[in-house]
Design a protein around this motif. Structure first.
Motif: not given
Length: 149
Positions: A89-92, A34-39
């Motif tokens: 951060t999410r990946e960690q 989801q965060e990658e889609q936002k990026l």
């Protein structure tokens, strides 16, 4: 057989813990996506915004309007940088969940194998007892026949 029955709840708990860790890992991976889609959306918007700036620049624009474009471009750059930090951060977090799930899954599989070995040993023990009883019964049966003769 008694040991097998005592270990079954332990195995069930280990299985539930591994399943829960797997669900948490899946959720963490979804958050990364989801965060990658936002990026991706921010990057697409930034590209679109740059094209508009170029088009507007070809037609001519005032210095004030150029400053507004430039200021907003800076905001987009900061938003993209922040989004990249959020993704890291999410990946960690996802990696931590993956490690936890791996440990719990290994524990579950180890307990499962141990329980299988215990079950096999109990089955072998039961077979030996049954064979001993059968041999004893056969021996007694043979002795009884001799007594009748």
């Amino acid at each position: 057989m008694n040991r097998v029955k005592r270990m079954q709840p332990v195995l069930r708990i280990a299985e539930l813990e591994a399943d829960k860790a797997g669900r948490l890992l899946s959720q963490a991976q979804q958050l990364v996506q989801q965060e990658e889609q936002k990026l991706q959306q921010l990057a697409e918007y930034q590209d679109d915004y740059r094209r508009r700036l170029l088009d507007a620049g070809r037609q001519g624009m005032t210095v004030d309007r150029l400053r507004l474009y430039d200021g907003f471009q800076g905001q987009l750059d900061r938003a993209i940088a922040h989004q990249k930090t959020v993704i890291a951060t999410r990946e960690q977090e996802a990696e931590q969940f993956r490690l936890q799930w791996q440990q719990l899954d290994i524990r579950f599989k180890s307990l499962e194998k141990m329980l299988q070995r215990l079950q096999q040993e109990a089955d072998r023990q039961q077979a030996r007892v049954e064979q001993r009883n059968h041999d004893e019964y056969a021996r007694r049966g043979a002795g009884a026949k001799k007594a009748w003769n």
